[in-house]
Scaffold this motif. Structure first.
Motif, short mmCIF file in Angstrom:
data_model
loop_
_atom_site.label_atom_id
_atom_site.label_comp_id
_atom_site.label_asym_id
_atom_site.label_seq_id
_atom_site.Cartn_x
_atom_site.Cartn_y
_atom_site.Cartn_z
N VAL A 162 0.85 -1.50 -0.09
CA VAL A 162 -0.38 0.33 0.17
C VAL A 162 0.96 1.58 -0.21
O VAL A 162 1.49 1.61 0.73
CB VAL A 162 -1.19 0.28 0.77
N LEU A 163 0.40 1.96 -0.75
CA LEU A 163 1.23 3.21 -1.39
C LEU A 163 0.66 4.45 -0.11
O LEU A 163 -0.18 5.07 -1.13
CB LEU A 163 2.10 3.76 -2.37
N THR A 164 1.13 4.58 1.33
CA THR A 164 0.59 5.54 2.03
C THR A 164 0.57 6.89 2.07
O THR A 164 0.42 7.76 2.44
CB THR A 164 0.98 4.72 3.27
N GLU A 165 1.74 6.81 0.93
CA GLU A 165 2.10 8.58 0.39
C GLU A 165 0.70 8.83 -0.29
O GLU A 165 0.13 10.17 -0.14
CB GLU A 165 3.56 8.41 -0.01
N ALA A 166 0.10 7.60 -1.17
CA ALA A 166 -1.13 8.31 -1.98
C ALA A 166 -2.49 8.94 -1.13
O ALA A 166 -2.96 10.00 -0.86
CB ALA A 166 -1.61 7.55 -2.61
N HIS A 167 -2.60 7.95 0.06
CA HIS A 167 -3.67 8.75 1.34
C HIS A 167 -3.15 10.49 2.12
O HIS A 167 -4.17 11.10 2.02
CB HIS A 167 -3.77 7.33 1.94
N LEU A 168 -1.51 10.63 2.16
CA LEU A 168 -1.80 11.39 2.89
C LEU A 168 -2.22 12.51 1.55
O LEU A 168 -2.61 13.53 2.32
CB LEU A 168 0.05 11.11 3.27
N ILE A 169 -1.03 12.53 0.48
CA ILE A 169 -1.17 13.54 -0.50
C ILE A 169 -2.43 13.68 -0.58
O ILE A 169 -2.88 14.89 -1.21
CB ILE A 169 -0.19 13.38 -2.03
#
Length: 193
Positions: A162-169
């Motif tokens: 899971v690319l958690t950076e996508a959630h934050l951005i």
């Protein structure tokens, strides 16, 4: 009148799920692929509508389908605008600021943005304020958890990291959109008075 609004929401969901399912069949041509991103510009949007597998697709579409019903004041045009703005916002942040991301697929970053934007806008409705605060607090807690402890359960379920950076951005983009909308509404109200 209310029936027409609900029918339009169901149509929006059906169209988005159908488009996403069709793109899923040829996912390699639509994912975020950094080397081709600026020459195949459609990937700025389509990367967020394809998924790493059908379980990933199902989870994201379920979360998307819930949004218009748990936030019934959200108008379709608000959702359309967010669906046009958030995907390229996330993709371009990846491209220019996170060069280590070569490939990405999934709607979860956009979903975080949608829920954050609509939650912020819902703060203006007194009867809905507590629920909106709860949603925003849950998004914030989830982001803190993911960026502190990581994301393993979902990764196991969908069979991919899971690319958690996508959630934050996505959440940041949603907050910016929500605040922009509220500011615009305030300026309009002041202009009328």
């Amino acid at each position: 009148m209310k029936d027409q609004i609900w029918i339009r929401k169901v149509i929006l969901i059906a169209v988005c799920v159908s488009v996403s399912a069709c793109l899923q069949v040829f996912a390699d041509h639509f994912i975020y692929w950094k080397p081709n991103l600026l020459t195949e510009f459609w990937r700025l949007w389509t990367a967020h509508w394809v998924h790493v597998g059908w379980m990933h697709f199902l989870l994201n579409m379920l979360a998307f389908a819930c949004l218009p019903f748990i936030f019934p004041h959200a108008r379709n045009w608000h959702l359309y605008a967010l669906l046009l703005v958030l995907p390229p916002f996330i993709s371009l942040i990846f491209y220019f600021f996170l060069p280590y991301i070569d490939a990405y697929a999934g709607l979860s970053g956009v979903l975080h943005g949608l829920y954050a934007a609509v939650g912020l806008v819902y703060l203006q409705y007194p009867k809905e304020r507590k629920f909106a605060l709860l949603v925003l607090a849950l998004i914030g807690a989830k982001l803190i958890w993911e960026n502190t402890f990581g994301q393993t359960g979902t990764a196991q379920l969908i069979g991919s990291p899971v690319l958690t950076e996508a959630h934050l951005i996505g959440a940041i983009g949603g907050v910016l959109c929500g605040l922009g909308y509220l500011l615009l509404r305030r300026v309009q109200r002041e202009h009328i008075n």
